[in-house]
Write a protein that holds these residues in place. Structure first.
Motif, PDB file in Angstrom:
ATOM      1  N   SER A  23       0.834  -1.200   0.000  1.00 43.46           N
ATOM      2  CA  SER A  23       0.000   0.000   0.000  1.00 43.46           C
ATOM      3  C   SER A  23       0.871   1.253   0.000  1.00 43.46           C
ATOM      4  CB  SER A  23      -0.928   0.003   1.216  1.00 43.46           C
ATOM      5  OG  SER A  23      -1.663   1.212   1.297  1.00 43.46           O
ATOM      6  N   MET A  24       1.922   1.232   0.811  1.00 48.33           N
ATOM      7  CA  MET A  24       2.841   2.369   0.877  1.00 48.33           C
ATOM      8  C   MET A  24       3.537   2.604  -0.458  1.00 48.33           C
ATOM      9  SD  MET A  24       6.467   2.652   2.850  1.00 48.33           S
ATOM     10  CE  MET A  24       7.104   1.514   1.608  1.00 48.33           C
ATOM     11  N   LEU A  25       3.951   1.528  -1.126  1.00 51.37           N
ATOM     12  CA  LEU A  25       4.635   1.671  -2.409  1.00 51.37           C
ATOM     13  C   LEU A  25       3.716   2.280  -3.465  1.00 51.37           C
ATOM     14  CD1 LEU A  25       6.700  -1.645  -2.601  1.00 51.37           C
ATOM     15  CD2 LEU A  25       7.587   0.672  -2.284  1.00 51.37           C
ATOM     16  N   ILE A  26       2.457   1.864  -3.474  1.00 54.21           N
ATOM     17  CA  ILE A  26       1.511   2.438  -4.429  1.00 54.21           C
ATOM     18  C   ILE A  26       1.256   3.902  -4.093  1.00 54.21           C
ATOM     19  CG2 ILE A  26      -0.839   2.337  -5.330  1.00 54.21           C
ATOM     20  CD1 ILE A  26       1.015   0.090  -6.287  1.00 54.21           C
ATOM     21  N   GLU A  27       1.173   4.227  -2.800  1.00 62.27           N
ATOM     22  CA  GLU A  27       1.003   5.626  -2.389  1.00 62.27           C
ATOM     23  C   GLU A  27       2.193   6.461  -2.841  1.00 62.27           C
ATOM     24  OE1 GLU A  27       0.312   8.283   1.681  1.00 62.27           O
ATOM     25  OE2 GLU A  27       0.896   6.183   1.828  1.00 62.27           O
ATOM     26  N   GLU A  28       3.396   5.924  -2.686  1.00 62.37           N
ATOM     27  CA  GLU A  28       4.601   6.627  -3.143  1.00 62.37           C
ATOM     28  C   GLU A  28       4.528   6.902  -4.637  1.00 62.37           C
ATOM     29  OE1 GLU A  28       9.473   5.926  -3.435  1.00 62.37           O
ATOM     30  OE2 GLU A  28       8.175   4.380  -2.548  1.00 62.37           O
ATOM     31  N   ALA A  29       4.119   5.893  -5.405  1.00 60.25           N
ATOM     32  CA  ALA A  29       4.023   6.057  -6.856  1.00 60.25           C
ATOM     33  C   ALA A  29       2.999   7.117  -7.232  1.00 60.25           C
ATOM     34  CB  ALA A  29       3.659   4.718  -7.497  1.00 60.25           C
ATOM     35  N   LEU A  30       1.872   7.135  -6.538  1.00 62.58           N
ATOM     36  CA  LEU A  30       0.824   8.124  -6.822  1.00 62.58           C
ATOM     37  C   LEU A  30       1.258   9.537  -6.447  1.00 62.58           C
ATOM     38  CD1 LEU A  30      -2.444   6.324  -5.642  1.00 62.58           C
ATOM     39  CD2 LEU A  30      -1.899   7.045  -7.976  1.00 62.58           C
ATOM     40  N   GLU A  31       1.870   9.669  -5.279  1.00 60.33           N
ATOM     41  CA  GLU A  31       2.242  10.987  -4.767  1.00 60.33           C
ATOM     42  C   GLU A  31       3.328  11.646  -5.610  1.00 60.33           C
ATOM     43  OE1 GLU A  31       0.789  12.667  -2.390  1.00 60.33           O
ATOM     44  OE2 GLU A  31       0.697  11.591  -0.490  1.00 60.33           O
ATOM     45  N   LEU A  32       4.245  10.852  -6.128  1.00 62.96           N
ATOM     46  CA  LEU A  32       5.411  11.416  -6.801  1.00 62.96           C
ATOM     47  C   LEU A  32       5.335  11.370  -8.316  1.00 62.96           C
ATOM     48  CD1 LEU A  32       8.167  10.013  -4.423  1.00 62.96           C
ATOM     49  CD2 LEU A  32       7.097  12.255  -4.392  1.00 62.96           C
ATOM     50  N   SER A  33       4.225  10.914  -8.838  1.00 61.12           N
ATOM     51  CA  SER A  33       4.026  10.925 -10.285  1.00 61.12           C
ATOM     52  C   SER A  33       2.745  11.694 -10.587  1.00 61.12           C
ATOM     53  CB  SER A  33       3.916   9.493 -10.824  1.00 61.12           C
ATOM     54  OG  SER A  33       2.666   8.915 -10.470  1.00 61.12           O
ATOM     55  N   SER A  34       2.483  11.902 -11.825  1.00 60.74           N
ATOM     56  CA  SER A  34       1.247  12.588 -12.226  1.00 60.74           C
ATOM     57  C   SER A  34       0.206  11.585 -12.697  1.00 60.74           C
ATOM     58  CB  SER A  34       1.556  13.586 -13.354  1.00 60.74           C
ATOM     59  OG  SER A  34       2.148  12.916 -14.458  1.00 60.74           O
ATOM     60  N   LEU A  35       0.393  10.335 -12.336  1.00 58.17           N
ATOM     61  CA  LEU A  35      -0.475   9.262 -12.826  1.00 58.17           C
ATOM     62  C   LEU A  35      -1.693   9.049 -11.932  1.00 58.17           C
ATOM     63  CD1 LEU A  35       2.296   6.641 -13.716  1.00 58.17           C
ATOM     64  CD2 LEU A  35       1.203   8.294 -15.244  1.00 58.17           C
ATOM     65  N   PRO A  88      -5.812  -4.754 -14.536  1.00 58.73           N
ATOM     66  CA  PRO A  88      -6.620  -3.608 -14.086  1.00 58.73           C
ATOM     67  C   PRO A  88      -7.225  -3.831 -12.702  1.00 58.73           C
ATOM     68  CG  PRO A  88      -7.019  -4.003 -16.403  1.00 58.73           C
ATOM     69  CD  PRO A  88      -6.150  -5.132 -15.930  1.00 58.73           C
ATOM     70  N   GLY A  89      -7.058  -2.861 -11.827  1.00 60.35           N
ATOM     71  CA  GLY A  89      -7.626  -2.938 -10.485  1.00 60.35           C
ATOM     72  C   GLY A  89      -6.653  -3.359  -9.405  1.00 60.35           C
ATOM     73  N   ILE A  90      -5.489  -3.883  -9.808  1.00 64.54           N
ATOM     74  CA  ILE A  90      -4.526  -4.384  -8.817  1.00 64.54           C
ATOM     75  C   ILE A  90      -3.939  -3.251  -7.977  1.00 64.54           C
ATOM     76  CG2 ILE A  90      -2.272  -5.471  -8.492  1.00 64.54           C
ATOM     77  CD1 ILE A  90      -4.453  -7.448  -9.013  1.00 64.54           C
ATOM     78  N   ALA A  91      -3.550  -2.159  -8.616  1.00 60.56           N
ATOM     79  CA  ALA A  91      -2.945  -1.038  -7.875  1.00 60.56           C
ATOM     80  C   ALA A  91      -3.905  -0.516  -6.810  1.00 60.56           C
ATOM     81  CB  ALA A  91      -2.546   0.087  -8.837  1.00 60.56           C
ATOM     82  N   GLY A  92      -5.181  -0.397  -7.166  1.00 63.02           N
ATOM     83  CA  GLY A  92      -6.179   0.064  -6.204  1.00 63.02           C
ATOM     84  C   GLY A  92      -6.361  -0.909  -5.059  1.00 63.02           C
ATOM     85  N   SER A  93      -6.308  -2.197  -5.368  1.00 64.92           N
ATOM     86  CA  SER A  93      -6.441  -3.223  -4.332  1.00 64.92           C
ATOM     87  C   SER A  93      -5.276  -3.161  -3.349  1.00 64.92           C
ATOM     88  CB  SER A  93      -6.505  -4.613  -4.967  1.00 64.92           C
ATOM     89  OG  SER A  93      -7.649  -4.752  -5.768  1.00 64.92           O
ATOM     90  N   TYR A  94      -4.081  -2.986  -3.893  1.00 62.03           N
ATOM     91  CA  TYR A  94      -2.905  -2.859  -3.030  1.00 62.03           C
ATOM     92  C   TYR A  94      -3.000  -1.609  -2.167  1.00 62.03           C
ATOM     93  CZ  TYR A  94      -0.352  -6.508  -5.629  1.00 62.03           C
ATOM     94  OH  TYR A  94       0.062  -7.686  -6.187  1.00 62.03           O
ATOM     95  N   LEU A  95      -3.404  -0.499  -2.782  1.00 62.38           N
ATOM     96  CA  LEU A  95      -3.472   0.769  -2.059  1.00 62.38           C
ATOM     97  C   LEU A  95      -4.426   0.680  -0.875  1.00 62.38           C
ATOM     98  CD1 LEU A  95      -2.699   3.810  -1.940  1.00 62.38           C
ATOM     99  CD2 LEU A  95      -4.695   4.248  -3.390  1.00 62.38           C
TER     100      LEU A  95
END
Length: 281
Positions: free
Chosen positions: A14-26, A39-46
């Motif tokens: 969850s933390m890794l996905i949060e890091e990716a979201l916070e530091l990218s424009s994606l 599709p949907g995996i990143a949200g599940s992890y988050l």
């Protein structure tokens, strides 16, 4: 091992996905594509959905993919026994059980006793954003690193985040005042890949030294000086000077620690004099 490590795996992914979201424009949907997910995996992890969390053998791969996305060095993930730290007075790295993918025997302790962290004592994204469980009250709309960077409200960033912000290649050339090549003695036109790995590797050496410095009198004094200095702001020249002293002292302390890893001691003694400068406790 799987069930005991599952909560820690869910938190770390969850933390890794949060890091990716916070530091990218994606967006979260775009992360699925960039990280090569269904599709949907990143949200599940988050959101830490128990049935969709990563396995112990794949968490390192997630770390590698996120690190590549935000252009930072990937670190080796290890399992720490926090019970040993809190109740048995173990210190890093003695509190480490091994890597998640190893065939670890974790039955002796409950699942909540285990946390994932980086092998080289490098701070995680959560360490830098949520230190001590607190997050500053921001003037930005959604209390996120992404918003602070978007609005240029750099004074609102957690101080520890500031000091380790150099590690993310995606943050260079975005206008952050202290991430200027000239401040690091680097050519203004130098590409990120030509200097960032070296900067990170040197700081990793400092962080590893801290593990052993905490065992020494002089080391604790140096770490205290560093803490006071960093809390005052981003004075890179003064911090660099302290880090140089930390590196020298840390290397001596580490060698002393290795020599005393299996010491012969008096049962009633809890101290070992290593040299006139260092006292291992």
């Amino acid at each position: 091992m799987g069930r005991r490590l599952k909560p820690a795996l869910n938190r770390f992914s969850s933390m890794l996905i949060e890091e990716a979201l916070e530091l990218s424009s994606l967006t979260i949907e775009q992360l699925d594509e960039v990280l090569d997910f269904t599709p949907g995996i990143a949200g599940s992890y988050l959101h830490q959905k128990k049935d969709r969390g990563p396995q112990a053998g794949s968490i390192q791969e997630l770390e590698n993919r996120v690190a590549k996305l935000v252009k930072r060095t990937a670190h080796t993930i290890v399992v720490e026994n926090t019970y040993k730290v809190i109740f048995e007075n173990y210190r890093f790295p003695d509190s480490i059980e091994g890597k998640p993918a190893d065939n670890l025997n974790l039955r002796k302790y409950a699942p909540f006793c285990y946390e994932l962290r980086y092998e080289d004592n490098w701070p995680t994204f959560n360490d830098l954003k949520h230190k001590n469980g607190n997050f500053p009250i921001f003037i930005t709309p959604d209390r996120s690193i992404r918003s602070i960077l978007k609005y240029g409200a750099y004074d609102e960033l957690p101080i520890d985040f500031c000091h380790f912000s150099f590690q993310w290649g995606v943050l260079w050339d975005t206008g952050i005042p202290w991430l200027k090549r000239e401040s690091f003695g680097i050519s203004p036109n130098a590409h990120i890949d030509s200097f960032l790995p070296k900067l990170t590797e040197k700081r990793i050496r400092y962080k590893k030294s801290e593990c052993f410095l905490s065992r020494t009198i002089e080391g604790r004094e140096l770490l205290s000086e560093l803490k006071k200095t960093t809390e005052m702001g981003c004075d890179s020249s003064k911090i660099k000077s302290i880090y140089e002293r930390i590196l020298t002292a840390g290397e001596i302390a580490e060698k002393s620690y290795i020599k005393l890893s299996s010491p012969t001691q008096d049962d009633e003694s809890t101290e070992y004099v290593v040299s006139k400068q260092f006292l291992i406790r």
